[in-house]
Design a protein around this motif. Structure first.
Motif: not given
Length: 232
Positions: A1-5, A29-36, A38-41, A107-111
């Motif tokens: 899930m992306e966070f758009d305007k 609203i960015t959980h650490k599981s998402y930032s982990n 997507n480290r390249e971002r 993805k893990g937290e989402e599932i």
């Protein structure tokens, strides 16, 4: 899930706060599981905002109950605050504003149902409070907090709030384990119209707490409450 305007605008409508710096809202609203994942971002997660929001909640609730209940001693005020800012209550507030729908999760937290997990929802609520404070200041965040929590404060003060100790215990255990505690009825006494149940809550072969009640549910809550005291 992306966070758009579009999602930003919808969330702002949900919480009735228009951000000047929408990056703060996105971070909340960015959980650490998402930032982990997507480290390249180089995304920042919400943990620092959660830390700040926790302190702001304590301040706003403390200030409010201090003024509203001038005859209450310090111990009673502390008890009211501890329930109002507890994970189950804050998670419920997150659900009221549909915050879970907007979380950025790995993805893990989402599932595994992270969008509905009380610990994640409560943390996100604290992070949201922190982001509103940084973006809008103390008066706006105070209004946001009290709009959502004043009714809970009144309920707790009146002694009508039933704390869900089982959920709270599960949240504490989930900080270090994915396993769940078991509740075992170890004794059942009395006639059908006046039963007394004794329940033990067991985790990894250790008895964490024992509770007694007129129903299994009541005994389980007492056992969980005693287990929390032991853990904390």
């Amino acid at each position: 899930m992306e966070f758009d305007k579009q999602k930003v605008d919808k969330l702002e409508q949900e919480i009735e706060v228009e951000f000047q710096n929408e990056e703060l809202l996105k971070r909340a609203i960015t959980h650490k599981s998402y930032s982990n994942e997507n480290r390249e971002r180089s995304l920042k997660n919400n943990e620092r905002l959660e830390f700040l929001g926790d302190a702001i909640l304590d301040l706003v609730i403390s200030e409010y109950i201090f003024a509203e209940y001038p005859d209450h001693p310090e111990g009673e005020l502390a008890k009211i605050r501890s329930v109002v800012v507890s994970a189950p209550v804050l998670a419920e507030k997150s659900k009221e504003i549909n915050l879970g729908n907007y979380l950025l999760l790995g993805k893990g937290e989402e599932i595994t149902g992270g969008r509905k997990r009380n610990s994640i929802l409560a943390d996100a609520f604290e992070a949201l409070v922190g982001s509103i404070y940084l973006d809008q200041g103390l008066e706006v965040v105070r209004e946001f907090i009290l709009e959502l929590l004043t009714a809970d404060i009144m309920t707790v003060e009146a002694g009508e709030h039933i704390q869900d100790y089982k959920t709270l215990l599960q949240e504490l255990i989930q900080q270090s384990s994915n396993s769940r505690p078991d509740y075992l009825v170890v004794k059942e006494e009395g006639p059908d119209h006046n039963k007394e149940f004794t329940v033990q809550v067991v985790f990894e072969d250790e008895v964490l707490g024992t509770g007694i009640g007129s129903s299994k549910k009541e005994a389980q809550q007492q056992a969980a409450k005693n287990a929390i005291k032991k853990i904390q």
